[in-house]
Structures are given as C-alpha cells and as structure tokens.
Design an enzyme around this catalytic site. Structure first.
Site, PDB file in Angstrom:
ATOM      1  N   GLY A 107     -18.374 -27.745  25.621  1.00  0.00           N
ATOM      2  CA  GLY A 107     -17.517 -28.873  25.983  1.00  0.00           C
ATOM      3  C   GLY A 107     -17.769 -29.466  27.356  1.00  0.00           C
ATOM      4  O   GLY A 107     -16.874 -30.078  27.946  1.00  0.00           O
ATOM      5  N   ASN A 160     -19.626 -32.054  28.142  1.00  0.00           N
ATOM      6  CA  ASN A 160     -19.533 -33.518  28.094  1.00  0.00           C
ATOM      7  C   ASN A 160     -18.077 -33.970  28.037  1.00  0.00           C
ATOM      8  O   ASN A 160     -17.710 -34.967  28.669  1.00  0.00           O
ATOM      9  CB  ASN A 160     -20.326 -34.067  26.903  1.00  0.00           C
ATOM     10  N   MET A 209     -21.203 -29.996  16.271  1.00  0.00           N
ATOM     11  CA  MET A 209     -22.432 -29.567  15.606  1.00  0.00           C
ATOM     12  C   MET A 209     -22.294 -29.439  14.084  1.00  0.00           C
ATOM     13  O   MET A 209     -22.847 -28.527  13.484  1.00  0.00           O
ATOM     14  CB  MET A 209     -22.915 -28.247  16.217  1.00  0.00           C
ATOM     15  N   LEU A 252     -21.703 -34.769   9.302  1.00  0.00           N
ATOM     16  CA  LEU A 252     -20.519 -35.411   8.730  1.00  0.00           C
ATOM     17  C   LEU A 252     -20.906 -36.297   7.554  1.00  0.00           C
ATOM     18  O   LEU A 252     -21.931 -36.981   7.598  1.00  0.00           O
ATOM     19  CB  LEU A 252     -19.819 -36.248   9.802  1.00  0.00           C
ATOM     20  N   HIS A 280     -26.687 -37.439  21.532  1.00  0.00           N
ATOM     21  CA  HIS A 280     -27.758 -36.649  20.918  1.00  0.00           C
ATOM     22  C   HIS A 280     -28.810 -36.370  21.985  1.00  0.00           C
ATOM     23  O   HIS A 280     -29.224 -37.292  22.704  1.00  0.00           O
ATOM     24  CB  HIS A 280     -28.365 -37.420  19.749  1.00  0.00           C
TER      25      HIS A 280
HETATM   26  C1  GAR Z   1     -25.232 -31.628  24.477  1.00  0.00           C
HETATM   27  O1  GAR Z   1     -26.457 -31.463  25.141  1.00  0.00           O
HETATM   28  C2  GAR Z   1     -25.369 -32.641  23.366  1.00  0.00           C
HETATM   29  O2  GAR Z   1     -26.314 -33.635  23.621  1.00  0.00           O
HETATM   30  C3  GAR Z   1     -25.793 -31.773  22.217  1.00  0.00           C
HETATM   31  O3  GAR Z   1     -25.118 -30.567  22.358  1.00  0.00           O
HETATM   32  C4  GAR Z   1     -24.832 -30.357  23.735  1.00  0.00           C
HETATM   33  C5  GAR Z   1     -23.343 -30.069  23.841  1.00  0.00           C
HETATM   34  O4  GAR Z   1     -23.005 -29.645  25.125  1.00  0.00           O
HETATM   35  N1  GAR Z   1     -25.479 -32.405  20.965  1.00  0.00           N
HETATM   36  C6  GAR Z   1     -26.167 -32.220  19.850  1.00  0.00           C
HETATM   37  O5  GAR Z   1     -27.115 -31.467  19.774  1.00  0.00           O
HETATM   38  C7  GAR Z   1     -25.654 -33.000  18.662  1.00  0.00           C
HETATM   39  N2  GAR Z   1     -26.559 -32.919  17.564  1.00  0.00           N
HETATM   40  P1  GAR Z   1     -21.487 -29.608  25.586  1.00  0.00           P
HETATM   41  O6  GAR Z   1     -20.687 -28.883  24.497  1.00  0.00           O
HETATM   42  O7  GAR Z   1     -21.512 -28.816  26.852  1.00  0.00           O
HETATM   43  O8  GAR Z   1     -21.024 -31.027  25.782  1.00  0.00           O
END
Ligand code: GAR
Length: 215
Positions: A12, A14, A94, A97, A113
């Site tokens: 989490g 982001n 992840m 959908l 992404h």
């Molecule tokens: C992020 O780097 C995002 O870009 C990636 O997962 C990470 C989540 O980090 N997303 C994907 O791979 C989607 N297919 P976070 O939980 O610390 O935000």
C-alpha cells in the site's frame, strides 16, 4: 465531496503517497475530495493497517471465499459502489478483474502498472525489461478497461535501466517515481483536467507535461 475508493492487495505504498499528498494539500478543502475507504482482497494487507491508523475505513474482501471470479467481482463492485465513488484507484491491486467489475466504473477507475505500457503488460515487468535489454523502464497510470493493463494511458514515469540492475533495484527506483506520478494523476483527474473520451485520455498540454515524469 468527491469520494475516492482505493483498492490494494499488499504494502500500500502508493495509497500512502496519495494519502500524504491529499493531507499535505488539504484536498478536502481545496478540491473537495476525500479518501472514503481502502479495500483489500487480501485480509493481511499492510495497507489496511495504514488506513485504520489514519482514520480511514479499511475493509477486507477475501477473493478466496468466492466460488468464481465473477462472483467476487460482483461483490467487490457492490462494496465499492456503496461508497458512491467519483474515483476508484487500483494501487497494487493484484487481481485480474472481469467486465462485471470494470464496466461498472469505466472512466472513473485508474490503475498503476510497473512498466511503460504498452510494453510489458502482466507480471514480472522488471525482469522482462532487463531481459529485453531496455535502457529505460518505468510505470504507467491508465484508465482501467476490460483489457488487462490495456486502458487509455494518462501519465508515465521513466527511469534508466542500469547495467548493474536487478529486478529489485529497478523496482525500487521505479517505485520512488510512482509515488510522485500517482498522486499527481489522481489530483489532475479530481480537478477535471483528465477525462476518458472515445477510449483516449484527454488533457491539456500543461497537464500532459506534468504527468510525464523523468528520473
Ligand atoms: C507497485 O509497484 C505497482 O506498480 C504494482 O505493484 C506495486 C504495489 O506497491 N502494480 C502491479 O504490479 C499491478 N499489476 P504498493 O502496494 O506499495 O503500492
């Protein structure tokens, strides 16, 4: 008030970056927007703890308790809709959908992404970029469509790929910029500076410049 609902599966970070910027800039007063809820398909997600610590509603909806993808997507859609979202933010969510979910929030749902789409949709993006010999890599925020990682591109953050990089070091370098990119895109959307029109993200030149970020 514009309601933001954030979907996560794990760390989490982001979500935290968006929360920090929204608090630092007092979005509730300045743009009339607030994070209403954080929802995770994994009950153990660290981001749920962060949400609770910050007084934000944190809800787990465990996909493992549903018989099919579509049943989960229907329940998730109902849960998200109960917060009357103006914006749904997928932040490290992840799960693939189905249209049962994506059609419901079209034009008001974003995803981040970790690749420069349309290169490398799907998983293991950092490994694949290194393997392909790319000299730059990065992350993309896009509108969510029914095509996996295939919706209209809004903003991108670009980092160099170094000869000494491993997938982990490359991911770490990319994540630093994700934390600038995603809050900026969310803010631009909430301010009405970005919208989905005929399958493309529409914005003015100044916004496009702001949402192209280079290391
Ligand atoms: C992020 O780097 C995002 O870009 C990636 O997962 C990470 C989540 O980090 N997303 C994907 O791979 C989607 N297919 P976070 O939980 O610390 O935000």
């Amino acid at each position: 008030m514009k309601n933001i609902v954030i979907l996560i599966s794990g760390r989490g970070s982001n979500f935290e970056a968006i929360l920090e910027r929204s608090r630092a800039e007092r979005w509730a007063e300045t743009i009339g927007a607030d994070i209403r809820a954080v929802i995770s398909n994994r009950p153990e997600a660290k981001g749920l703890v962060t949400a609770k610590q910050n007084g934000i509603e944190a809800v787990a909806l465990d996909h493992k308790t549903f018989a099919s993808r579509e049943e989960f997507d229907k329940a998730l859609g109902d849960l998200v809709a109960s917060y009357e979202p103006d914006l749904v933010v997928l932040a490290g969510f992840m799960r693939v959908l189905t249209p049962v979910f994506t059609d419901r929030f079209e034009g008001r749902m974003l995803n981040i992404h970790p690749a420069l789409l349309p290169l490398f949709p799907g998983l293991h993006t950092h490994e694949r970029a290194i393997e392909a010999g790319c000299r730059v890599h990065g992350s993309t925020v896009h509108f969510v469509s029914s095509v996996l990682d295939g919706g209209a591109i809004i903003g991108q953050a670009v980092v160099p790929v170094l000869p000494t990089d491993t997938p982990d070091t490359l991911a770490d370098r990319g994540l630093v910029l994700e934390h600038k990119l995603y809050p900026a895109v969310v803010k631009a959307f909430l301010e009405g500076r970005v919208r989905l029109e005929d399958g493309r993200a529409v914005m003015d030149d100044a916004t496009a410049r702001e949402l192209a970020i280079f290391a």
